[in-house]
Scaffold this motif. Structure first.
Motif, PDB file in Angstrom:
ATOM      1  N   PHE A   9       0.824  -1.203   0.000  1.00 35.45           N
ATOM      2  CA  PHE A   9       0.000   0.000   0.000  1.00 35.45           C
ATOM      3  C   PHE A   9       0.866   1.264   0.000  1.00 35.45           C
ATOM      4  O   PHE A   9       0.546   2.256  -0.671  1.00 35.45           O
ATOM      5  N   ARG A  16       2.017   7.999  -7.179  1.00 33.32           N
ATOM      6  CA  ARG A  16       0.636   8.473  -7.328  1.00 33.32           C
ATOM      7  C   ARG A  16       0.215   8.563  -8.790  1.00 33.32           C
ATOM      8  O   ARG A  16      -0.896   8.170  -9.147  1.00 33.32           O
ATOM      9  N   THR A  19      -0.093   5.128 -10.415  1.00 29.21           N
ATOM     10  CA  THR A  19      -1.232   4.464  -9.781  1.00 29.21           C
ATOM     11  C   THR A  19      -2.543   5.000 -10.339  1.00 29.21           C
ATOM     12  O   THR A  19      -3.462   4.236 -10.665  1.00 29.21           O
ATOM     13  N   THR A  23      -5.034   2.579 -12.414  1.00 26.32           N
ATOM     14  CA  THR A  23      -6.371   2.319 -11.865  1.00 26.32           C
ATOM     15  C   THR A  23      -7.449   2.985 -12.716  1.00 26.32           C
ATOM     16  O   THR A  23      -8.568   2.464 -12.819  1.00 26.32           O
ATOM     17  N   ALA A  27     -10.546   1.109 -14.116  1.00 25.09           N
ATOM     18  CA  ALA A  27     -11.874   1.617 -13.776  1.00 25.09           C
ATOM     19  C   ALA A  27     -12.731   1.772 -15.019  1.00 25.09           C
ATOM     20  O   ALA A  27     -13.936   1.494 -14.999  1.00 25.09           O
ATOM     21  N   LEU A 311      -4.127  -4.799  -5.431  1.00 25.87           N
ATOM     22  CA  LEU A 311      -4.656  -3.562  -4.854  1.00 25.87           C
ATOM     23  C   LEU A 311      -4.984  -2.551  -5.953  1.00 25.87           C
ATOM     24  O   LEU A 311      -5.978  -1.828  -5.872  1.00 25.87           O
ATOM     25  N   LEU A 312      -4.127  -2.496  -6.984  1.00 29.75           N
ATOM     26  CA  LEU A 312      -4.416  -1.620  -8.118  1.00 29.75           C
ATOM     27  C   LEU A 312      -5.731  -2.030  -8.790  1.00 29.75           C
ATOM     28  O   LEU A 312      -6.562  -1.190  -9.155  1.00 29.75           O
ATOM     29  N   LEU A 315      -8.702  -1.057  -6.528  1.00 27.74           N
ATOM     30  CA  LEU A 315      -8.993   0.377  -6.603  1.00 27.74           C
ATOM     31  C   LEU A 315      -9.690   0.721  -7.920  1.00 27.74           C
ATOM     32  O   LEU A 315     -10.640   1.518  -7.953  1.00 27.74           O
ATOM     33  N   LEU A 318     -13.351  -0.562  -7.693  1.00 31.21           N
ATOM     34  CA  LEU A 318     -14.194   0.303  -6.873  1.00 31.21           C
ATOM     35  C   LEU A 318     -14.508   1.610  -7.591  1.00 31.21           C
ATOM     36  O   LEU A 318     -15.642   2.115  -7.528  1.00 31.21           O
ATOM     37  N   GLY A 319     -13.505   2.152  -8.306  1.00 34.63           N
ATOM     38  CA  GLY A 319     -13.745   3.380  -9.063  1.00 34.63           C
ATOM     39  C   GLY A 319     -14.751   3.169 -10.182  1.00 34.63           C
ATOM     40  O   GLY A 319     -15.656   3.992 -10.389  1.00 34.63           O
TER      41      GLY A 319
END
Length: 386
Positions: A9, A16, A19, A23, A27, A311-312, A315, A318-319
Motif C-alpha cells: 500500500f 501516485r 497508480t 487504476t 476503472a 490492490l491496483l 482500486l 471500486l472506481g
C-alpha cells in the motif's frame, strides 16, 4: 501478511501518477463491464416485473409474442368459462381479452419514428395489473375514442401528453389519462378500449387472454384443461414466465456484446498494469536486493508485488463501480426484439453485478502483476544490490 499489505500500500501511495493512470484504465474497463451487465439486468427486470405471479397469459400456440398471436372470439368464449378463473369483488371473472397492435410515433427529442405498443383492454385489464397507477387525468370511457398513455410514452413522444391527441387507424384519439406502471413494460404502452381498437384496426381476433387464478396452485389443472381441449390451439403460461421469455433474446445479445467489448478493453488494462508493475520492479531493484538480504524469501517478494497489483485492480474496480452506480438514475430505450416496439427501462445494479465487477477487476490485477512479481522474486541478491 499485515506487513506485506502495508508495504504494498505504501508503494502505491508513493507512485501516485502511475497508480492513477493504471487504476483509471482498469476503472474504465470495469465501468464498461458493469454498464453492459446493468443494462441487460435492467431490461430483464423491467420485463419480468411486468408480469404478476398469479396471472395467466394465453396466446396462440407457436406464437412467441402477443403481436404474433391471434385468438378467435369463439375460442376466447370457451376459455372464459373455465372454473379455475378467479372472481372479482363484483362477481365478474377476472379475465381480460386484449388486443396488441404496433403504431409508429415520432420522438420528441430526436424526431425519429419508433414503434409503440397499443393495448386494447377492458376494465378487468386494470384490475389484473396492480402495478398500474393513474397519475393524471382519468380512465378512458368504454366505447369512446379515448386512450391513456404510459409515463414513458408521454415523456418521449409527440402529441402524447395529457389533453393532446394522436392520429392512427384513420381516427383521432384523445389522451385523457397518463398512468405509471413503475419500471415495467406497461409504462411504454398506450391503452384504450379493446372494442373500439378492434373496429379501428379492422381486427376480429384477440391477441391474448389474461386472467387470474382462483387458487394459487391451480395452474396445472387449468393448463391441462386448455391444452387438452381439441377445440383450442392455445398455449398457457404464467404471466411472469411469459415476460421472462420475452427478455431472454435481448439480454443474451447485450451480455455477449458486453463480453466482447470488455475483453477488448481489458487487454489494454492488463497491459497497462503489467507495464506499471515491470517499471516498479526495475525502479526498486536495490530495494528487492535489500529485502532478500534481510531474509525475506522469494515467495514473500512474489506475494508482495502480486498483492500490490491486486490492490491496483481493487482500486480500479471500486472506481468503475462508483461511476457506474450513477447510471441507475438514467432511463434508456431500446427495441424489444420480440415485439419490435420501443421499450424504456433503467440500468439495474445488483449485488451480484458488483461482485462480478470486483472479481473481474482483481483478475485484471492478477493477470497484469503475476509476471512482474515472478521477475522480482527471481532476482539474484548480489546483482540486485549491485
Amino acid at each position: 501478511m499485515k506487513l506485506l499489505f502495508f508495504y504494498s500500500f505504501r508503494n502505491i501511495l508513493t507512485r501516485r501518477l502511475t497508480t492513477f493512470l493504471t487504476t483509471g484504465g482498469m476503472a474504465l474497463v470495469v465501468f464498461v463491464f458493469a454498464a453492459i451487465v446493468m443494462l441487460a439486468d435492467g431490461l430483464q427486470k423491467t420485463l419480468v416485473d411486468t408480469g404478476a405471479a398469479d396471472n395467466i397469459v394465453i396466446i396462440r400456440r407457436s406464437a412467441v409474442s402477443e403481436v404474433q398471436s391471434a385468438i378467435e372470439r369463439n375460442k376466447a368464449a370457451i376459455v372464459e368459462t373455465d372454473p379455475g378463473i378467479a372472481l372479482g369483488p363484483n362477481g365478474q371473472r377476472l379475465l381480460a381479452k386484449e388486443l396488441l397492435v404496433l403504431i409508429t410515433l415520432q420522438k420528441r427529442a430526436s424526431r425519429n419514428p419508433a414503434n409503440v405498443v397499443i393495448r386494447g383492454g377492458t376494465p378487468q385489464s386494470l384490475q389484473l395489473r396492480d402495478q398500474i397507477t393513474l397519475t393524471a387525468g382519468r380512465l378512458p370511457h368504454p366505447g369512446a375514442l379515448e386512450i391513456m398513455v404510459g409515463r414513458n410514452v408521454a415523456e418521449r413522444f409527440d402529441q402524447a401528453g395529457l389533453g393532446e391527441s394522436l392520429f392512427f387507424a384513420q381516427r383521432r384519439w384523445r389522451v385523457v389519462g397518463i398512468f405509471d406502471a413503475g419500471n415495467t413494460g406497461f409504462s411504454s404502452e398506450i391503452w384504450g378500449d379493446v372494442n373500439q381498437l378492434m373496429q379501428a384496426f379492422r381486427r376480429d381476433v384477440y391477441s391474448s387472454i389474461i386472467f387470474r387464478l382462483r387458487q394459487a396452485g391451480g395452474f396445472d389443472a387449468v393448463s391441462e384443461r386448455i391444452l387438452s381441449d381439441p377445440r383450442l390451439t392455445l398455449d398457457v403460461k404464467r404471466e411472469r414466465d411469459f415476460y421472462r421469455e420475452q427478455s431472454e433474446m435481448m439480454s443474451k445479445f447485450l451480455r455477449l456484446l458486453g463480453f466482447y467489448l470488455t475483453l477488448i478493453f481489458s487487454i489494454g488494462a492488463v497491459v497497462g498494469a503489467m507495464i506499471t508493475m515491470y517499471a516498479a520492479v526495475a525502479n526498486r531493484t536495490q530495494e528487492i536486493g535489500t529485502l532478500r538480504a534481510l531474509g525475506f524469501q522469494r515467495g514473500t517478494i512474489l506475494t508482495a508485488f502480486l498483492l500490490e497489483s491486486l490492490l491496483l485492480g481493487l482500486l480500479g474496480g471500486l472506481g468503475g463501480l462508483f461511476f457506474s452506480s450513477f447510471l441507475q438514475f438514467f432511463t434508456v430505450s431500446t427495441t424489444n426484439f420480440q415485439t419490435f416496439s420501443e421499450l424504456a427501462f433503467r440500468f439495474n445494479l445488483t449485488a451480484a453485478t458488483a461482485l462480478k465487477a470486483l472479481a473481474f477487476a482483481l483478475f485484471m490485477g492478477f493477470a497484469g502483476g503475476i509476471l512482474p512479481a515472478i521477475q522480482a522474486a527471481r532476482k539474484n541478491i548480489v546483482e540486485a544490490l549491485h
